[in-house]
Design a protein around this motif. Structure first.
Motif, mmCIF file in Angstrom:
data_model
loop_
_atom_site.group_PDB
_atom_site.id
_atom_site.type_symbol
_atom_site.label_atom_id
_atom_site.label_comp_id
_atom_site.label_asym_id
_atom_site.label_seq_id
_atom_site.Cartn_x
_atom_site.Cartn_y
_atom_site.Cartn_z
ATOM 1 N N ALA A 117 0.839 -1.198 0.000
ATOM 2 C CA ALA A 117 0.000 0.000 0.000
ATOM 3 C C ALA A 117 0.881 1.257 0.000
ATOM 4 C CB ALA A 117 -0.941 -0.027 1.200
ATOM 5 N N HIS B 229 -1.070 4.578 0.374
ATOM 6 C CA HIS B 229 -1.422 4.837 1.777
ATOM 7 C C HIS B 229 -0.223 5.377 2.554
ATOM 8 C CE1 HIS B 229 -5.226 2.352 1.469
ATOM 9 N NE2 HIS B 229 -5.603 3.418 2.153
ATOM 10 N N ASP C 70 -9.210 -0.223 -2.700
ATOM 11 C CA ASP C 70 -8.277 -1.352 -2.832
ATOM 12 C C ASP C 70 -9.038 -2.672 -2.902
ATOM 13 O OD1 ASP C 70 -5.980 0.228 -2.441
ATOM 14 O OD2 ASP C 70 -6.051 -0.038 -0.256
ATOM 15 N N VAL D 105 -11.288 -10.400 3.407
ATOM 16 C CA VAL D 105 -10.160 -9.521 3.689
ATOM 17 C C VAL D 105 -9.619 -9.819 5.090
ATOM 18 C CG1 VAL D 105 -9.364 -7.129 3.743
ATOM 19 C CG2 VAL D 105 -11.277 -7.756 2.268
HETATM 20 N N1 TRP Z 1 -4.760 -0.147 6.381
HETATM 21 C C1 TRP Z 1 -4.071 -1.410 6.394
HETATM 22 C C2 TRP Z 1 -3.087 -1.434 7.574
HETATM 23 O O1 TRP Z 1 -2.815 -0.403 8.127
HETATM 24 C C3 TRP Z 1 -3.318 -1.649 5.107
HETATM 25 C C4 TRP Z 1 -4.247 -1.719 3.942
HETATM 26 C C5 TRP Z 1 -4.405 -0.797 2.959
HETATM 27 C C6 TRP Z 1 -5.160 -2.772 3.662
HETATM 28 N N2 TRP Z 1 -5.335 -1.211 2.053
HETATM 29 C C7 TRP Z 1 -5.825 -2.406 2.457
HETATM 30 C C8 TRP Z 1 -5.485 -3.971 4.303
HETATM 31 C C9 TRP Z 1 -6.818 -3.238 1.903
HETATM 32 C C10 TRP Z 1 -6.466 -4.780 3.750
HETATM 33 C C11 TRP Z 1 -7.126 -4.406 2.540
HETATM 34 O O2 TRP Z 1 -2.598 -2.478 7.919
#
Ligand code: TRP
Length: 359
Positions: free
Chosen positions: A45, A48, A140, A149
């Motif tokens: 990611a 992110h 995503d 998920v």
């Molecule tokens: N936010 C998740 C974390 O901090 C990482 C992540 C980003 C994620 N996109 C996703 C996890 C989509 C599962 C599906 O670990």
């Protein structure tokens, strides 16, 4: 045919430093296990990661290091679609479209944003990426049509926002028909706290971790520094409350080997049915050696694979690019349905390059 109802499992990994034993036991190993049982999608990611604005060299290095880590620990890039989020432009496009059906209130209540606010940051200090983090995460998941998920408990709310965004979209544009697949969260409810070398939860912020790819000598040092009680040599040890024993059992998995170690603890003897001579005494030093050997056996080969990939970042990029092409094929189908549903034109070929222009 079994393959017809195989579920599609997807998860994202934030590119942060080299993971430790706690990350491996709590998250990485179970996720890799799942990829073997399902059609699987795994991505880094990196978009992110921009919400915390790392510098460009760090972002690249960490993306490579995370990719190399997962490859070294057993992701099979032929079986699993393994890619970098930023290589799939369908994702941020869907994120925008989802933004337009996601209520502001939902995002106002999101932990990611609330945590930033709780740290005394005002809205002028917090970037909008932090606020809309859950929408990108929803994209995503929804762009790839994931069924399942797997995430940690801390991500539960993000999954609820994802489900809500998908339902809102389907209601608004599909009259309830499932244009976007509403995914299921797979949350490991076992409260698996992996102890660190001081016995508290293993965590970078407590500086009590055992990093995964240490040299043999460092593994020896790390295991020797694990805190134990002061039971004298040769006296029975209590396995349940002991960090060394817990780490050994989690890693070893094999019940026979765990039981063998347990009887050594309980008798204070290397050979539990053997003599009371001092050579047969079993103490903390022996327990720590058992753990050290277990860690070495687990991570020596991955450590070498990791090092090989890190010396060869082009190879990592090649694998991720190939993964992205597979991810885009899938996301392109979903986005075609989405564009059609919302009334956006479809006259952009999947690569985003108009063949008439590039000819
Ligand atoms: N936010 C998740 C974390 O901090 C990482 C992540 C980003 C994620 N996109 C996703 C996890 C989509 C599962 C599906 O670990």
């Amino acid at each position: 045919m079994a393959t017809m109802n195989r579920k599609r499992v997807l998860t994202g990994i934030k590119p942060t430093g080299i993971p430790h034993l706690g990350n491996y036991l709590g998250a990485i190993r179970p996720a890799i296990e799942l990829t073997r049982q399902h059609d699987s999608f795994l991505f880094i990611a990196d978009l992110h990661a921009l919400t915390i604005t790392p510098d460009r060299a760090a972002l690249r290095a960490q993306t490579h290091s995370v990719a190399a880590t997962w490859l070294a620990l057993g992701i099979d890039p032929d079986q699993t679609v393994f890619y970098r989020q930023s290589d799939v432009p369908e994702i941020p496009l869907l994120a925008w479209i989802l933004s337009c059906v996601t209520p502001l209130g939902l995002l106002n209540r999101a932990h990611s944003y609330k945590d930033a606010r709780a740290k005394d940051q005002t809205d002028d200090d917090i970037n909008h990426g932090v606020f809309s983090y859950p929408v990108l995460m929803a994209a995503d998941i929804l762009a790839l049509g994931a069924d399942l998920v797997p995430v940690g408990k801390d991500q539960k709310q993000h999954l609820e926002i994802t489900q809500e965004a998908a339902r809102k979209f389907n209601l608004r544009y599909g009259g309830g028909e499932e244009i976007l697949r509403v995914p299921e969260a797979l949350i490991d409810e076992r409260v698996m706290t992996i102890p660190g070398i001081d016995g508290q939860k293993m965590s970078k912020s407590y500086e009590n971790t055992i990093p995964l790819f240490l040299e043999d000598k460092q593994i020896d040092k790390a295991t020797k520094s694990i805190k134990t009680d002061s039971t004298p040599y040769g006296e029975p040890l209590v396995p349940e409350t002991d960090t060394v024993f817990q780490l050994f059992s989690l890693l070893a998995e094999s019940p026979d080997r765990v039981e063998a170690l347990r009887s050594r603890y309980l008798t204070g003897r290397k050979d539990p049915t053997g003599s009371d001579a001092q050579e047969n005494y079993f103490g903390w030093g022996d327990a720590k050696k058992a753990l050290r050997d277990e860690i070495m056996a687990h991570f020596r080969a991955p450590r070498d694979i990791y090092a090989r990939y890190m010396q060869n970042p082009d190879e990592i990029d090649r694998l991720l690019t190939r993964g992205a092409a597979r991810a885009r094929a899938r996301a392109g189908d979903v986005l075609a349905r989405v564009r059609e549903a919302v009334g956006l034109p479809l006259n952009v070929c999947p690569s985003g390059i108009d063949p008439e222009v590039s000819a």
